[in-house]
Structure formats: C-alpha cells, structure tokens
Enzyme design. Structure first.
Site, PDB file in Angstrom:
ATOM      1  N   ASP A   8       0.970  -1.012   0.035  1.00  0.00           N
ATOM      2  CA  ASP A   8      -0.038   0.092   0.176  1.00  0.00           C
ATOM      3  C   ASP A   8       0.784   1.126   0.045  1.00  0.00           C
ATOM      4  O   ASP A   8       2.191   1.050  -0.256  1.00  0.00           O
ATOM      5  CB  ASP A   8      -1.122  -0.023   1.222  1.00  0.00           C
ATOM      6  N   CYS A  65       3.250  -2.989   4.017  1.00  0.00           N
ATOM      7  CA  CYS A  65       2.660  -1.844   4.467  1.00  0.00           C
ATOM      8  C   CYS A  65       3.138  -0.915   5.376  1.00  0.00           C
ATOM      9  O   CYS A  65       4.638  -1.439   5.592  1.00  0.00           O
ATOM     10  CB  CYS A  65       0.874  -1.965   4.759  1.00  0.00           C
ATOM     11  N   THR A  67       3.067  -1.248   8.677  1.00  0.00           N
ATOM     12  CA  THR A  67       3.586  -2.114   9.789  1.00  0.00           C
ATOM     13  C   THR A  67       3.596  -3.479   9.515  1.00  0.00           C
ATOM     14  O   THR A  67       4.052  -4.315  10.087  1.00  0.00           O
ATOM     15  CB  THR A  67       2.719  -1.766  11.132  1.00  0.00           C
ATOM     16  N   HIS A  98       9.829 -23.954   9.190  1.00  0.00           N
ATOM     17  CA  HIS A  98       8.729 -24.531  10.185  1.00  0.00           C
ATOM     18  C   HIS A  98       7.526 -24.229   9.760  1.00  0.00           C
ATOM     19  O   HIS A  98       6.727 -25.187   9.892  1.00  0.00           O
ATOM     20  CB  HIS A  98       9.103 -24.211  11.573  1.00  0.00           C
ATOM     21  N   ASN A  99       7.243 -23.335   9.211  1.00  0.00           N
ATOM     22  CA  ASN A  99       5.518 -22.927   8.919  1.00  0.00           C
ATOM     23  C   ASN A  99       5.327 -23.067   7.310  1.00  0.00           C
ATOM     24  O   ASN A  99       4.380 -22.965   7.190  1.00  0.00           O
ATOM     25  CB  ASN A  99       5.315 -21.535   9.428  1.00  0.00           C
ATOM     26  N   HIS A 133       7.248 -30.972  11.211  1.00  0.00           N
ATOM     27  CA  HIS A 133       6.357 -29.721  10.884  1.00  0.00           C
ATOM     28  C   HIS A 133       5.046 -30.009  10.196  1.00  0.00           C
ATOM     29  O   HIS A 133       4.221 -29.354  10.291  1.00  0.00           O
ATOM     30  CB  HIS A 133       7.235 -28.592  10.518  1.00  0.00           C
TER      31      HIS A 133
END
Length: 147
Positions: A8, A65, A67, A98-99, A133
């Site tokens: 953005d 963006c 944050t 891991h994710n 995982h």
C-alpha cells in the site's frame, strides 16, 4: 520461482528495494502496486496477491505496508495462505523452515530497506523442512477445509 509483490502507500519504498533484490537474484516477479504515496486501502492489494498465491499462479508473495499488520491479517483470510509478519532475519528463516509460509509481510515504518532486503533474501531462499512440522501444517489445512 515466481513471486507476487504488492504494497500500500506505506510500503512503496521497500517494495522497490525488494524488487531490486529479486532482479539481482534473478527471481521472476509481478508487481501488483500501488504506485502512490497517498492513502489507499491495503486489502485492495493484499487480497489479489493472496488469491494468486493460493490458486497456484505464483509460488509465493510479498506484501508491505506501514507495519505489515494489515497486509498479514488480510492475506491470512484467504484459504491456503500462511502469511508471516517478519521484522528480523531469524524469524524469516524459521517461518520458511517450520511454517512453510507462502507470503511474507513486512512494515516499512518498522524496518529499514537494508534489513528488509536481508529478510526477503533469507525468506526467498530457505526451504520448508517438513518432517515434524508437517503434522502441524496439516492441522491448519484441515481446519481451513472445515470453514
């Protein structure tokens, strides 16, 4: 590897840095905007990227963006997306290993361009470890299917 990238108004400068990095790394990408520094709505940029990653048009996505929070919340509403908000190199490595995150979110007002490049470089090159995982990611996917 093909990357969808967007920001953005709060992330236009770091988006350009990450595009330069991907050019240097010879990574194919498509830029979904925005092209201004006047206020725009981050869902208008996060959702198209998340949908294109979820449906397999792109391997991964990067969203920026002010944050990173709004972009990550929005992207994670799309089934099949595991968007990680990252502001340090260790987390960038861990979220891929891991994710198996498929979208990276960062905040331009939180980190500078140098750190953003380091984070993106690690996130773009780390591989998912699977193994222990896999069961955890599977539980997330099973829950999504029920929704």
């Amino acid at each position: 590897m093909k990357i969808a990238i967007a920001s953005d108004h709060g992330g236009v400068h770091i988006r350009e840095e990450i595009k330069n990095l991907m050019d240097e790394m010879k990574i194919e990408y498509e830029d979904f905007g925005c092209e201004c520094e006047t206020s725009v709505d981050y869902p208008d940029y996060a959702l198209p990227v998340a949908e294109k990653v979820a449906n397999g048009e792109f391997d991964k996505g990067i969203l920026i963006c002010g944050t990173g929070i709004g972009m990550s919340i929005t992207a994670n509403k799309v089934k099949g997306i595991r968007c990680a908000l990252v502001h340090d190199v260790y987390s960038a490595k861990a979220t891929r290993q891991h994710n198996n995150s498929n979208i990276l979110a960062m905040g331009e007002r939180v980190i500078g361009p140098g750190l953003a490049r380091e984070i993106a470089a690690v996130w773009l090159t780390e591989e998912y470890e699977g193994g222990r995982h896999e069961n955890r990611i599977g539980k997330i996917s099973e829950y999504e299917k029920k929704q």
